[in-house]
Design a protein around this motif. Sequence first.
Motif, mmCIF file in Angstrom:
data_model
loop_
_atom_site.group_PDB
_atom_site.id
_atom_site.type_symbol
_atom_site.label_atom_id
_atom_site.label_comp_id
_atom_site.label_asym_id
_atom_site.label_seq_id
_atom_site.Cartn_x
_atom_site.Cartn_y
_atom_site.Cartn_z
ATOM 1 N N HIS A 98 0.799 -1.221 0.000
ATOM 2 C CA HIS A 98 0.000 0.000 0.000
ATOM 3 C C HIS A 98 0.830 1.269 0.000
ATOM 4 N N ALA A 99 2.134 1.172 -0.220
ATOM 5 C CA ALA A 99 2.998 2.353 -0.119
ATOM 6 C C ALA A 99 2.635 3.413 -1.156
ATOM 7 N N ILE A 100 2.330 2.972 -2.383
ATOM 8 C CA ILE A 100 2.052 3.937 -3.450
ATOM 9 C C ILE A 100 0.749 4.686 -3.183
ATOM 10 N N LEU A 101 -0.267 3.999 -2.681
ATOM 11 C CA LEU A 101 -1.545 4.665 -2.415
ATOM 12 C C LEU A 101 -1.410 5.691 -1.293
ATOM 13 N N ALA A 102 -0.673 5.347 -0.251
ATOM 14 C CA ALA A 102 -0.481 6.295 0.851
ATOM 15 C C ALA A 102 0.287 7.518 0.392
ATOM 16 N N GLY A 103 1.316 7.311 -0.438
ATOM 17 C CA GLY A 103 2.083 8.451 -0.940
ATOM 18 C C GLY A 103 1.268 9.354 -1.837
ATOM 19 N N LEU A 104 0.475 8.769 -2.724
ATOM 20 C CA LEU A 104 -0.362 9.574 -3.618
ATOM 21 C C LEU A 104 -1.461 10.304 -2.850
ATOM 22 N N ALA A 105 -1.993 9.684 -1.795
ATOM 23 C CA ALA A 105 -2.986 10.373 -0.968
ATOM 24 C C ALA A 105 -2.382 11.611 -0.317
#
Length: 374
Positions: free
Chosen positions: A349-356
């Motif tokens: 989930h690293a990419i989703l948290a960063g984009l959020a």
Amino acid sequence: PAMGSMVMNLAANMLGLGNAATPLGLKAMQHLDELNPEKGTATNSMCTFLAINTSSVTLIPATAIGLLAAQGVPDPTAIVSTTILATLVSTSVAILAVKLFEKMPVFNRAAVAADPVRTKVDAVEDQAGPEHRSLSGGARTLLGLVVALFAGIVYLETFPEHRVALQQTLGLREAVLQLDAERPTLEEKPASDEDPPWQRSISAVSITAIPFILVFFVVFAALKRIPVYEEFVEGAKEGFAMATRIMPFLVAMLVALAVFRSSGALLILEMILAPVLAFAGFPMDLLPLALMRPLSGSGSVGVLNEILTLPEAGETLKFTAAIMFGSTETTFYVLAVYFGSVGIRKIRHAILAGLAADAVGIIMSVVIGRLMFG
């Protein structure tokens, strides 16, 4: 060791050092991977670190300030306090998002059941280096005086009438006026007495933030007896080896970015988002920067520079673009380089948290830019 490297990486990001923070982040990922029982899969600790890294609170957006000053924008340091506010919100959202996502089953199918935790704490206080020793009472008093000094400066900048009264009491008013008249510097936008106190206080923080950080940490390091220069040289030695290790992943990411831009996919994405953002009141001139920032640092610098050179761009648009640049991060670059350096292929989930965090940083940049400069 992992915690120490992560703290140093976040501190470098806070000071707006850009790529200088990368070696510290890579070292942190190495230490975290040593604790990883399932190699190739990102742990919760790795995802949390990268979420905070990509949304890190920025105290000095040095690159954005430099670009504003190069284009002759009055008072380029006015974005310091606004960037701090925007990144405080984006970092809070990043932490909440990464903690929420890590509990979802879809991101835990191939993940370890739990991150390894430290079950034993060694007693190393007696062997601690100078950076771990407690400050004496006199040292704490000196640091308190430094903080009080700059807090007083912020107060006087917030309430100019008190500053003028103090200058007159000390007999400095005429000398200050003469220096202001003779100073051949960049034109600054003076704070008006008609501005509300909250706006004057934010402007005052922008004025004092950079000198405060420089003075406070130099004094702090001196009181801790830390050999700053020797530590810098030791870190510089490791930079070449790290640059060689991350080069293949960096080349792959840059090639993918070039394909995305040259194929016209970025232009199509802009055309799809333009009507929705225009309806929401988002400045369309900032859309290329919002899309480019998570992908490429050098590319977003070029887009920001184009916005600052637009003849029709007003100060509000320029300051908002600079705040947006300082409040967001090159999320895909960070994930590609950091995870690639330790062979992580399942990023969870690293990419989703960063984009959020990037999305919130962009929204807060527009909101704060309109409140402060609109």
